[in-house]
Design a protein around this motif. Structure first.
Motif, PDB file in Angstrom:
ATOM      1  N   ALA A 200       0.838  -1.192   0.000  1.00 26.47           N
ATOM      2  CA  ALA A 200       0.000   0.000   0.000  1.00 26.47           C
ATOM      3  C   ALA A 200       0.881   1.252   0.000  1.00 26.47           C
ATOM      4  O   ALA A 200       1.677   1.445   0.924  1.00 26.47           O
ATOM      5  CB  ALA A 200      -0.908  -0.001   1.224  1.00 26.47           C
ATOM      6  N   ASP A 238      -7.031   1.404   1.532  1.00 21.65           N
ATOM      7  CA  ASP A 238      -6.052   0.325   1.392  1.00 21.65           C
ATOM      8  C   ASP A 238      -6.032  -0.572   2.635  1.00 21.65           C
ATOM      9  O   ASP A 238      -5.809  -1.786   2.535  1.00 21.65           O
ATOM     10  CB  ASP A 238      -4.658   0.903   1.138  1.00 21.65           C
ATOM     11  CG  ASP A 238      -4.440   1.243  -0.326  1.00 21.65           C
ATOM     12  OD1 ASP A 238      -5.260   0.824  -1.161  1.00 21.65           O
ATOM     13  OD2 ASP A 238      -3.436   1.914  -0.630  1.00 21.65           O
ATOM     14  N   ARG A 239      -6.241   0.006   3.814  1.00 20.50           N
ATOM     15  CA  ARG A 239      -6.295  -0.834   5.015  1.00 20.50           C
ATOM     16  C   ARG A 239      -7.475  -1.795   4.929  1.00 20.50           C
ATOM     17  O   ARG A 239      -7.336  -3.001   5.210  1.00 20.50           O
ATOM     18  CB  ARG A 239      -6.425   0.021   6.268  1.00 20.50           C
ATOM     19  CG  ARG A 239      -6.641  -0.792   7.551  1.00 20.50           C
ATOM     20  CD  ARG A 239      -6.910   0.117   8.736  1.00 20.50           C
ATOM     21  NE  ARG A 239      -7.140  -0.644   9.964  1.00 20.50           N
ATOM     22  CZ  ARG A 239      -8.306  -1.138  10.355  1.00 20.50           C
ATOM     23  NH1 ARG A 239      -9.390  -0.968   9.581  1.00 20.50           N
ATOM     24  NH2 ARG A 239      -8.422  -1.808  11.490  1.00 20.50           N
ATOM     25  N   GLU A 241      -8.914  -2.857   2.256  1.00 17.75           N
ATOM     26  CA  GLU A 241      -8.624  -3.835   1.203  1.00 17.75           C
ATOM     27  C   GLU A 241      -7.633  -4.879   1.692  1.00 17.75           C
ATOM     28  O   GLU A 241      -7.778  -6.079   1.405  1.00 17.75           O
ATOM     29  CB  GLU A 241      -8.076  -3.128  -0.029  1.00 17.75           C
ATOM     30  CG  GLU A 241      -7.394  -4.009  -1.066  1.00 17.75           C
ATOM     31  CD  GLU A 241      -8.322  -5.045  -1.705  1.00 17.75           C
ATOM     32  OE1 GLU A 241      -7.808  -5.926  -2.422  1.00 17.75           O
ATOM     33  OE2 GLU A 241      -9.559  -4.985  -1.490  1.00 17.75           O
ATOM     34  N   GLY A 242      -6.629  -4.457   2.435  1.00 18.98           N
ATOM     35  CA  GLY A 242      -5.630  -5.398   2.939  1.00 18.98           C
ATOM     36  C   GLY A 242      -6.243  -6.432   3.869  1.00 18.98           C
ATOM     37  O   GLY A 242      -5.940  -7.636   3.778  1.00 18.98           O
ATOM     38  N   ARG A 244      -9.474  -7.266   4.008  1.00 21.52           N
ATOM     39  CA  ARG A 244     -10.427  -8.070   3.237  1.00 21.52           C
ATOM     40  C   ARG A 244      -9.694  -9.123   2.402  1.00 21.52           C
ATOM     41  O   ARG A 244     -10.118 -10.287   2.340  1.00 21.52           O
ATOM     42  CB  ARG A 244     -11.255  -7.150   2.335  1.00 21.52           C
ATOM     43  CG  ARG A 244     -12.403  -7.843   1.612  1.00 21.52           C
ATOM     44  CD  ARG A 244     -13.387  -6.830   1.042  1.00 21.52           C
ATOM     45  NE  ARG A 244     -12.728  -5.806   0.251  1.00 21.52           N
ATOM     46  CZ  ARG A 244     -12.645  -4.515   0.594  1.00 21.52           C
ATOM     47  NH1 ARG A 244     -13.169  -4.102   1.744  1.00 21.52           N
ATOM     48  NH2 ARG A 244     -12.038  -3.640  -0.182  1.00 21.52           N
ATOM     49  N   ALA A 245      -8.593  -8.730   1.769  1.00 22.45           N
ATOM     50  CA  ALA A 245      -7.834  -9.677   0.958  1.00 22.45           C
ATOM     51  C   ALA A 245      -7.245 -10.795   1.813  1.00 22.45           C
ATOM     52  O   ALA A 245      -7.200 -11.958   1.393  1.00 22.45           O
ATOM     53  CB  ALA A 245      -6.720  -8.935   0.213  1.00 22.45           C
ATOM     54  N   ARG A 250      -6.483 -13.855  -0.807  1.00 21.50           N
ATOM     55  CA  ARG A 250      -6.097 -13.405  -2.144  1.00 21.50           C
ATOM     56  C   ARG A 250      -5.104 -12.252  -2.014  1.00 21.50           C
ATOM     57  O   ARG A 250      -4.888 -11.704  -0.928  1.00 21.50           O
ATOM     58  CB  ARG A 250      -7.315 -12.922  -2.930  1.00 21.50           C
ATOM     59  CG  ARG A 250      -8.060 -11.749  -2.300  1.00 21.50           C
ATOM     60  CD  ARG A 250      -9.171 -11.227  -3.182  1.00 21.50           C
ATOM     61  NE  ARG A 250      -9.963 -10.193  -2.500  1.00 21.50           N
ATOM     62  CZ  ARG A 250      -9.591  -8.917  -2.419  1.00 21.50           C
ATOM     63  NH1 ARG A 250      -8.456  -8.508  -2.976  1.00 21.50           N
ATOM     64  NH2 ARG A 250     -10.369  -8.045  -1.804  1.00 21.50           N
ATOM     65  N   ARG A 251      -4.495 -11.920  -3.127  1.00 17.96           N
ATOM     66  CA  ARG A 251      -3.540 -10.802  -3.140  1.00 17.96           C
ATOM     67  C   ARG A 251      -4.293  -9.475  -3.107  1.00 17.96           C
ATOM     68  O   ARG A 251      -5.231  -9.281  -3.893  1.00 17.96           O
ATOM     69  CB  ARG A 251      -2.672 -10.876  -4.390  1.00 17.96           C
ATOM     70  CG  ARG A 251      -1.677  -9.744  -4.523  1.00 17.96           C
ATOM     71  CD  ARG A 251      -0.829  -9.987  -5.757  1.00 17.96           C
ATOM     72  NE  ARG A 251      -0.058  -8.802  -6.115  1.00 17.96           N
ATOM     73  CZ  ARG A 251       0.790  -8.739  -7.136  1.00 17.96           C
ATOM     74  NH1 ARG A 251       0.973  -9.821  -7.899  1.00 17.96           N
ATOM     75  NH2 ARG A 251       1.454  -7.638  -7.400  1.00 17.96           N
ATOM     76  N   PRO A 252      -3.926  -8.545  -2.237  1.00 17.07           N
ATOM     77  CA  PRO A 252      -4.629  -7.265  -2.188  1.00 17.07           C
ATOM     78  C   PRO A 252      -4.324  -6.396  -3.409  1.00 17.07           C
ATOM     79  O   PRO A 252      -3.269  -6.503  -4.004  1.00 17.07           O
ATOM     80  CB  PRO A 252      -4.080  -6.607  -0.905  1.00 17.07           C
ATOM     81  CG  PRO A 252      -2.742  -7.227  -0.715  1.00 17.07           C
ATOM     82  CD  PRO A 252      -2.865  -8.644  -1.208  1.00 17.07           C
ATOM     83  N   GLU A 253      -5.272  -5.557  -3.742  1.00 16.54           N
ATOM     84  CA  GLU A 253      -5.104  -4.615  -4.841  1.00 16.54           C
ATOM     85  C   GLU A 253      -5.131  -3.208  -4.255  1.00 16.54           C
ATOM     86  O   GLU A 253      -6.187  -2.595  -4.089  1.00 16.54           O
ATOM     87  CB  GLU A 253      -6.208  -4.805  -5.879  1.00 16.54           C
ATOM     88  CG  GLU A 253      -6.177  -6.170  -6.557  1.00 16.54           C
ATOM     89  CD  GLU A 253      -7.255  -6.336  -7.607  1.00 16.54           C
ATOM     90  OE1 GLU A 253      -7.979  -5.349  -7.873  1.00 16.54           O
ATOM     91  OE2 GLU A 253      -7.373  -7.441  -8.147  1.00 16.54           O
ATOM     92  N   PHE A 254      -3.958  -2.704  -3.914  1.00 14.05           N
ATOM     93  CA  PHE A 254      -3.854  -1.404  -3.279  1.00 14.05           C
ATOM     94  C   PHE A 254      -3.922  -0.276  -4.312  1.00 14.05           C
ATOM     95  O   PHE A 254      -3.353  -0.395  -5.406  1.00 14.05           O
ATOM     96  CB  PHE A 254      -2.560  -1.312  -2.475  1.00 14.05           C
ATOM     97  CG  PHE A 254      -2.486  -2.258  -1.315  1.00 14.05           C
ATOM     98  CD1 PHE A 254      -3.437  -2.223  -0.312  1.00 14.05           C
ATOM     99  CD2 PHE A 254      -1.470  -3.209  -1.234  1.00 14.05           C
ATOM    100  CE1 PHE A 254      -3.377  -3.098   0.778  1.00 14.05           C
ATOM    101  CE2 PHE A 254      -1.399  -4.081  -0.151  1.00 14.05           C
ATOM    102  CZ  PHE A 254      -2.363  -4.026   0.849  1.00 14.05           C
TER     103      PHE A 254
END
Length: 257
Positions: A200, A238-239, A241-242, A244-245, A250-254
């Motif tokens: 991120a 981004d936090r 998303e991190g 949740r991923a 799965r890989r996060p999408e920042f």
């Protein structure tokens, strides 16, 4: 286009800047520092660039300041040296900067490498501040950053004797994080940059700033900054998303928001 640098984007999110003054072992003249400061400013403004690798040649990262240019300056020229502003712009770069060092890394070259956040060195790298041999001393942060990196005794020895140390010694002292085969130095630096570029962006920037605070502030102030930065990041997309991923394996999408 710069004349003393080459700039590439070998990885997504990663910019590679290579010093190119082979006829002078990448000695740092005004033009090179101006072009480097300008390229870092472009990287700073580019949202797609998340980490930068800085390197030189196999023979020399940078062998120091340009002595010929230095000899042409009188006292007034030194006091009004435009390179001071270039160094300040380089020092202000806030994204992760990784130096891939092979060969000579001396004087201004060592000072430039110490502006990086992470130093990867080839086994043939030599680090030193030999300015004392010219009747002068480091003037681009060498006395300050070197002491913080390697401690008082070794910094005193290097600056006052002008003698260089090898890559393994530099690693043991804390100046360098990893030592590789010379042919793998850039590859390793790019691999680290690739990993960082996937994180991120806001978290990376604030984490870098917090780590740098530890060098020039007391512990209590540093802890206050760290806590504030941690709190700021708690409200970012981004936090969310991190987390949740991680839960979804799965890989996060920042996105930097």
């Amino acid at each position: 286009m710069p004349h003393t640098l080459s700039v590439d984007a070998p990885e997504q999110g990663v910019r590679l800047i290579t010093l190119q003054r082979p006829e002078a072992l990448n000695a740092l003249n005004t033009q090179l520092l101006d072009e480097l400061a300008a390229e870092l400013a472009l990287a700073e403004q580019d949202a797609e660039t998340r980490a930068v690798v800085l390197t030189g040649s196999r023979k020399a990262f940078a062998a120091g300041a340009d002595i010929k240019e230095m000899a042409e300056r009188d006292l007034v020229g030194i006091l009004e040296d435009p390179r001071v502003a270039h160094w300040q712009r380089i020092a202000a770069f806030s994204k992760p900067l990784i130096a891939a060092v092979n060969g000579f890394c001396l004087g201004g070259g060592c000072e430039l490498a110490m502006h990086a956040d992470i130093l990867i060195a080839g086994e043939d790298a030599r680090f030193g501040q030999p300015e004392i041999n010219l009747g002068i001393m480091p003037g681009a942060g060498g006395t300050q950053r070197l002491l913080r990196a390697v401690g008082k005794s070794l910094a005193m020895q290097m600056v006052l004797s002008g003698q260089a140390i090898d890559a393994r010694h530099a690693q043991r002292a804390g100046l360098v994080s990893e030592v590789t085969l010379p042919e793998l130095t850039i590859e390793r630096a790019l691999a680290i940059a690739r990993v960082i570029a996937q994180k991120a962006p806001l978290a990376v920037r604030l984490a870098k700033e917090a780590l740098l605070k530890a060098e020039d502030t007391d512990l209590a102030s540093g802890l206050r900054f760290e806590r504030h930065a941690f709190t700021v990041l708690a409200g970012t997309a981004d936090r969310a998303e991190g987390i949740r991923a991680f839960q979804e394996k799965r890989r996060p999408e920042f996105t930097g928001r």
